[in-house]
Enzyme design. Structure first.
Site, PDB file in Angstrom:
ATOM      1  N   GLY A  65      49.568  25.067  69.867  1.00  0.00           N
ATOM      2  CA  GLY A  65      49.968  26.468  69.909  1.00  0.00           C
ATOM      3  C   GLY A  65      48.918  27.470  69.464  1.00  0.00           C
ATOM      4  O   GLY A  65      49.249  28.624  69.180  1.00  0.00           O
TER       5      GLY A  65
ATOM      6  N   LYS B 238      35.375  23.539  80.212  1.00  0.00           N
ATOM      7  CA  LYS B 238      34.631  22.583  79.393  1.00  0.00           C
ATOM      8  C   LYS B 238      33.332  22.215  80.113  1.00  0.00           C
ATOM      9  O   LYS B 238      33.340  21.907  81.312  1.00  0.00           O
ATOM     10  CB  LYS B 238      35.462  21.323  79.130  1.00  0.00           C
ATOM     11  CG  LYS B 238      36.862  21.611  78.593  1.00  0.00           C
ATOM     12  CD  LYS B 238      36.836  22.380  77.279  1.00  0.00           C
ATOM     13  CE  LYS B 238      38.249  22.689  76.803  1.00  0.00           C
ATOM     14  NZ  LYS B 238      38.265  23.481  75.566  1.00  0.00           N
TER      15      LYS B 238
ATOM     16  N   SER C 266      41.268  26.671  67.343  1.00  0.00           N
ATOM     17  CA  SER C 266      41.065  27.169  68.703  1.00  0.00           C
ATOM     18  C   SER C 266      41.670  28.554  68.892  1.00  0.00           C
ATOM     19  O   SER C 266      41.327  29.261  69.841  1.00  0.00           O
ATOM     20  CB  SER C 266      41.663  26.200  69.730  1.00  0.00           C
ATOM     21  OG  SER C 266      43.080  26.221  69.680  1.00  0.00           O
TER      22      SER C 266
ATOM     23  N   CYS D  41      49.923  22.920  73.482  1.00  0.00           N
ATOM     24  CA  CYS D  41      50.031  22.167  72.225  1.00  0.00           C
ATOM     25  C   CYS D  41      48.734  22.190  71.421  1.00  0.00           C
ATOM     26  O   CYS D  41      47.658  22.020  71.994  1.00  0.00           O
ATOM     27  CB  CYS D  41      50.424  20.735  72.564  1.00  0.00           C
ATOM     28  SG  CYS D  41      50.320  19.578  71.190  1.00  0.00           S
TER      29      CYS D  41
END
Length: 361
Positions: A221, A304, A186, A219
């Site tokens: 990161g 999303k 990501s 999370c």
């Protein structure tokens, strides 16, 4: 030349079709769309031939979310395989003088099989177009770009786009290399967003070492990593664990908190980034709250997408932002894009230029 050719991610043809229809109608143009699933492109056929050129001039490409690239063009079929160069030359003889030539394919498995052929034909084609005075020998700023989009080795759309209103990237794709120490794939989404949304001449000023960033839903990161590598100090907000290497940089403070509830103590945040898995309207309302209260100067966040009516969902969220910020007298810039490294989401950039102080003082 009556066609507007639009590149998009495979599987998002209906969304790209809805989008070009919406923007063309908004500018007063009429036409119809030809789109096949999973082809990676759509065609908008104008009822009046000259309108294809007008559309790619008057519709701001920055406002096109699902379009990777576009051009005004015409279809050439059944080109003789022994002399495709002449067929393309003939189609382009009345084009404006172009600065460069891009021989491309749709971003599909079938299209990728044509890339070797595209590279092979590019050199002889460019030389022929230079001799015809259709393409310049050396690139020149502010000149149109000529596109040849091969659908098969004897079929192509041929046309041009305007360099001030298109994507600067080949096939409309900015390709990035995954960093070896990146915590997750990501990370490429935010890297691409910085490169696409922030003009190169402004990047050094707007993305500086020493700036303060907040990553909501950080999370493990992936997005924090991009802020850290640009020298920022980051508050990482997530109840989950963060990547150990990031924490050892000394640039990250991890707050185990709900990203929807967290608010900074001071209004000194340069960059808010957010890639949380939630309903797009819920994330949009959160971003509006951060903007109206002047918690951050610039925001990059992902929305999303639902399985159906993705175009409607995106434009509903963008309209919410525009209406709310305008209601409060906030000066802003807003962009949104279905980036190459996105999948079932779009990435939005909101630059909050000025917030009336009475809103938060």
């Amino acid at each position: 030349m009556s066609s507007v050719v639009i590149y998009c991610r495979s599987g998002f043809e209906n969304d790209a079709a809805a989008e070009i229809t919406f923007h063309a109608a908004e500018q007063g143009f009429a036409g119809y769309v030809k789109a096949k699933p999973n082809t990676g492109y759509v065609i908008y056929e104008c009822f009046e031939a000259q309108h294809s050129d007008e559309i790619i001039k008057k519709v701001d490409f920055k406002n096109m979310v699902f379009a990777r690239q576009w051009f005004a063009g015409t279809l050439i079929e059944n080109m003789p395989v022994e002399d495709r160069v002449t067929a393309v030359k003939e189609a382009a003889k009345d084009f404006p003088l172009c600065s460069e030539l891009r021989v491309e394919t749709p971003d599909t498995n079938e299209g990728k099989e044509l890339l070797t052929f595209c590279k092979k034909i590019s050199t002889p084609l460019k030389k022929a177009l230079e001799k015809q005075n259709t393409v310049l020998r050396e690139p020149k700023a502010n000149r149109p770009v000529m596109h040849v989009l091969f659908l098969a080795n004897n079929t192509a759309y041929v046309g041009y786009s305007y360099s001030y209103n298109n994507s600067p990237f080949f096939m409309g794709i900015l390709r990035l290399r995954m960093p070896s120490d990146g915590p997750s794939r990501s990370t490429l989404k935010l890297d691409e967003a910085f490169n696409v949304f922030i003009p190169e001449k402004e990047r050094e000023e707007r993305v500086q070492p020493g700036m303060r960033g907040v990553d909501l839903g950080a999370c493990p990161g992936g997005w924090t990593y991009q802020l850290v590598r640009r020298g920022m100090f980051v508050s990482a907000i997530d109840n989950g664990p963060m990547n150990d290497d990031l924490m050892q940089t000394g640039q990250v403070k991890h707050f185990r908190a709900d990203g929807f509830k967290y608010r900074p103590e001071k209004r000194n945040i340069n960059w808010l980034v957010c890639d949380m898995v939630e309903k797009p309207t819920k994330v949009t309302n959160l971003m509006i709250d951060w903007a109206v209260n002047a918690y951050a100067k610039e925001l990059i966040f992902n929305l999303k997408l639902p399985m159906k009516k993705r175009f409607d969902s995106v434009y509903e969220c963008l309209t919410m932002i525009k209406e709310e910020l305008s209601k409060y007298g906030i000066t802003y810039e807003l962009q949104a894009k279905h980036l190459y490294h996105d999948r079932e989401e779009i990435t939005v950039h909101l630059n909050v230029i000025k917030v009336p102080q009475n809103l938060y003082s």
